[in-house]
Design a protein around this motif. Structure first.
Motif, mmCIF file in Angstrom:
data_model
loop_
_atom_site.group_PDB
_atom_site.id
_atom_site.type_symbol
_atom_site.label_atom_id
_atom_site.label_comp_id
_atom_site.label_asym_id
_atom_site.label_seq_id
_atom_site.Cartn_x
_atom_site.Cartn_y
_atom_site.Cartn_z
ATOM 1 N N VAL A 15 22.643 8.951 6.244
ATOM 2 C CA VAL A 15 21.288 9.353 6.612
ATOM 3 C C VAL A 15 20.938 8.750 7.963
ATOM 4 O O VAL A 15 21.143 7.549 8.189
ATOM 5 C CB VAL A 15 20.254 8.903 5.562
ATOM 6 N N ILE A 16 20.419 9.575 8.855
ATOM 7 C CA ILE A 16 19.864 9.087 10.113
ATOM 8 C C ILE A 16 18.401 9.509 10.161
ATOM 9 O O ILE A 16 17.979 10.405 9.440
ATOM 10 C CB ILE A 16 20.626 9.626 11.336
ATOM 11 N N GLY A 17 17.622 8.856 11.003
ATOM 12 C CA GLY A 17 16.210 9.188 11.098
ATOM 13 C C GLY A 17 15.385 8.434 10.069
ATOM 14 O O GLY A 17 15.910 7.873 9.103
ATOM 15 N N SER A 18 14.077 8.422 10.261
ATOM 16 C CA SER A 18 13.195 7.635 9.399
ATOM 17 C C SER A 18 11.840 8.311 9.282
ATOM 18 O O SER A 18 11.581 9.348 9.892
ATOM 19 C CB SER A 18 13.026 6.228 9.973
ATOM 20 N N GLY A 19 10.958 7.693 8.488
ATOM 21 C CA GLY A 19 9.607 8.184 8.285
ATOM 22 C C GLY A 19 9.458 8.897 6.960
ATOM 23 O O GLY A 19 10.388 8.982 6.157
ATOM 24 N N ALA A 20 8.252 9.413 6.705
ATOM 25 C CA ALA A 20 7.987 10.110 5.448
ATOM 26 C C ALA A 20 6.781 11.019 5.588
ATOM 27 O O ALA A 20 5.845 10.733 6.336
ATOM 28 C CB ALA A 20 7.750 9.105 4.318
ATOM 29 N N ARG A 21 6.809 12.132 4.869
ATOM 30 C CA ARG A 21 5.635 12.970 4.725
ATOM 31 C C ARG A 21 4.586 12.184 3.925
ATOM 32 O O ARG A 21 4.894 11.654 2.860
ATOM 33 C CB ARG A 21 5.980 14.251 3.967
ATOM 34 N N PRO A 22 3.340 12.103 4.418
ATOM 35 C CA PRO A 22 2.305 11.365 3.670
ATOM 36 C C PRO A 22 2.009 12.055 2.336
ATOM 37 O O PRO A 22 1.609 13.211 2.303
ATOM 38 C CB PRO A 22 1.086 11.415 4.597
ATOM 39 N N PRO A 339 -2.862 18.812 -2.939
ATOM 40 C CA PRO A 339 -1.465 19.197 -3.133
ATOM 41 C C PRO A 339 -0.536 18.412 -2.229
ATOM 42 O O PRO A 339 -0.965 17.603 -1.400
ATOM 43 C CB PRO A 339 -1.468 20.687 -2.766
ATOM 44 N N LEU A 340 0.747 18.677 -2.371
ATOM 45 C CA LEU A 340 1.737 18.094 -1.475
ATOM 46 C C LEU A 340 1.495 18.589 -0.057
ATOM 47 O O LEU A 340 0.933 19.671 0.144
ATOM 48 C CB LEU A 340 3.143 18.496 -1.936
ATOM 49 N N PRO A 341 1.913 17.826 0.948
ATOM 50 C CA PRO A 341 1.676 18.251 2.328
ATOM 51 C C PRO A 341 2.467 19.491 2.730
ATOM 52 O O PRO A 341 2.159 20.126 3.740
ATOM 53 C CB PRO A 341 2.112 17.026 3.147
ATOM 54 N N VAL A 342 3.469 19.834 1.955
ATOM 55 C CA VAL A 342 4.281 21.035 2.171
ATOM 56 C C VAL A 342 4.610 21.617 0.802
ATOM 57 O O VAL A 342 4.384 20.984 -0.229
ATOM 58 C CB VAL A 342 5.590 20.701 2.926
ATOM 59 N N GLN A 343 5.149 22.817 0.777
ATOM 60 C CA GLN A 343 5.537 23.437 -0.493
ATOM 61 C C GLN A 343 6.921 22.933 -0.903
ATOM 62 O O GLN A 343 7.911 23.659 -0.905
ATOM 63 C CB GLN A 343 5.489 24.963 -0.359
ATOM 64 N N ALA A 344 6.941 21.665 -1.264
ATOM 65 C CA ALA A 344 8.211 20.968 -1.497
ATOM 66 C C ALA A 344 8.963 21.492 -2.712
ATOM 67 O O ALA A 344 10.194 21.406 -2.761
ATOM 68 C CB ALA A 344 7.962 19.468 -1.644
#
Length: 451
Positions: A15-22, A339-344
């Motif tokens: 895995v590369i990259g970081s962060g998260a959907r709030p 809801p979730l920030p995206v249609q996960a």
């Protein structure tokens, strides 16, 4: 057999990259893991087909995976149409919240008929205040509409359909049979699905994501829709890499053409509810006779057992039913569904469907019997509910210019830029030679079989 049935071990890919959907939920972790599932099954298929001597390494860009769970296409100089009908949304009834899904005309008419109002949002909101959510949900569903009352996680887990979900596997495998894969001499380690014909009878949103993913590693995807069908708010995003044709399956000629296409397909991906294909005359026995060597993967909203197995549903509705929107409300300290920030649920189910296709192909290449895969948005919701969330202070919300490929894409709807791929294998980079096209712009024939 080693057919895929769960997310891969996090130590088995890079895995590369970081962060998260709030979010109250591990949306970004689910994104990365679902991409990794595709990568691992693709690597296994490549070994099974002798395209590589050993499984290539799998790398997922965590940030890009999170962004692909939103829109992958950014218009340049124009705007995408709204995803939602003017009536669709969350409303407060007399004793709770309910969501109306009215993007399809027949679903909008069903809701308006029950509420006895015209297509006016204020009138709908006023009428809803006189209804109890359970009664309204029952009435609209009985009328053929699509809706969901907001339930807590505890209420869902005690609900008959919630209990059924606890018995459903993440990927259910059924109807084992022996198949023989068609030779594809054009397949390479760089384009392992080159020459693979995928017949796509899916619509918003999980199924099209699955077939878009397969197209990204070489598959020839032919999407079939009813004449005049359109999903303008998502088509520039999900038709990437596909040929899109119209076909009336309720006409004898249309069904005959579909059967011919199916007989030449290697993979059949569809999103029909239980019994819907039977009603069209395309029963399991008929499909086996027409295309005995196909791989078949399907999905529905609420699972394959329990009282709601035949219920119409969409990501936003399942979030309401399964306690996700209510958990989000508590997490956000809000007074309405969050809801979730995206249609996960759609996105994760789509990538898991793609992984299931690759898994079945790998098994068949090894001479093992394969089975048909069944997935559902509601079962994916249960996976998300138990997934651990990583601690991070870096929010992933909007893409930066550097997240997009430099070369513009001339989609059928207009020019724009596509996100860089989130998944790569040491031998394979995802790319789509065909830009996103409008629906109905191709003929219902396999392009490689044109005379």
């Amino acid at each position: 057999m080693t057919l895929v049935s769960a997310l891969p071990d996090s130590e088995s890919y890079r895995v590369i990259g970081s962060g998260a959907r709030p979010s109250a939920f591990a949306v970004s972790e689910l994104a990365t893991a679902s991409f990794a599932a595709v990568g691992q099954e693709l690597a296994r298929l490549m070994v099974s087909l002798n395209l590589t001597s050993s499984a290539p390494d799998v790398t997922v860009d965590h940030r890009l995976a999170s962004l692909w769970y939103g829109f992958s296409f950014k218009p340049e100089g124009w705007e995408m149409p709204s995803l939602w009908d003017a009536i669709a949304g969350d409303y407060q009834a007399s004793d709770g919240w309910i969501r109306l899904h009215t993007n399809l005309a027949r679903h909008r008419l069903a809701a308006l008929k029950v509420l006895k109002v015209d297509a006016n949002r204020d009138a709908v909101a006023q009428a809803l205040k006189t209804w109890a959510v359970a009664d309204l949900e029952t009435a609209i569903v009985a009328e053929g509409g699509a809706t969901a009352a907001m339930r807590s996680r505890a209420e869902w887990l005690e609900h008959p359909q919630g209990r059924a979900m606890s018995r459903d596997p993440l990927i259910g495998w059924h109807n084992p049979r022996q198949i023989m894969l068609r030779d594809r001499p054009e397949a390479t380690a760089e384009r392992p699905l080159q020459g693979l014909r995928v017949l796509d009878l899916t619509r918003v949103l999980a199924g099209p994501i699955a077939t878009r993913t397969l197209a990204g590693v070489g598959a020839e995807v032919l999407r079939i829709d009813p004449p005049g069908w359109d999903e303008p708010g998502v088509i520039p995003d999900v038709s990437l890499g596909k040929h899109c044709a119209y076909l009336d399956l309720k006409s004898p000629a249309g069904m005959e053409t579909l059967q011919e296409l199916l007989s030449q397909a290697d993979v059949f991906v569809h999103g029909y509810r239980p019994g819907a294909l039977d009603a069209l005359g395309l029963t399991q026995a008929k499909r086996d006779a027409i295309a005995p060597n196909r791989v078949e993967v399907t999905l529905n909203a609420y699972g394959w057992q329990g009282p709601w197995a035949n219920r119409r549903g969409f990501d936003s509705l399942v979030q309401m039913s399964a306690g996700i929107a209510d958990t989000g409300r508590i997490w956000a300290k809000a007074d309405k569904p969050t809801p979730l920030p995206v249609q996960a649920l759609d996105h994760a189910t789509g990538y898991l469907m793609a992984a299931a296709v690759l898994s079945a192909l790998a098994e068949a290449a090894q001479g093992n019997s394969i089975m048909q895969a069944r997935l559902s948005l509601a079962r994916t919701a249960e996976l998300l509910a138990i997934l651990s969330k990583s601690e991070t202070s870096e929010d992933i919300e909007n893409a930066n210019p550097t997240d997009y490929a430099r070369t513009p894409e001339e989609s059928g709807s207009g020019v724009g830029h596509r996100l860089k791929p989130a998944l790569r294998l040491s031998t394979t980079d995802m790319h789509w030679p065909l830009p996103a096209s409008k629906l109905g712009t191709s003929q219902p024939v396999w392009p490689t079989l044109k005379p």
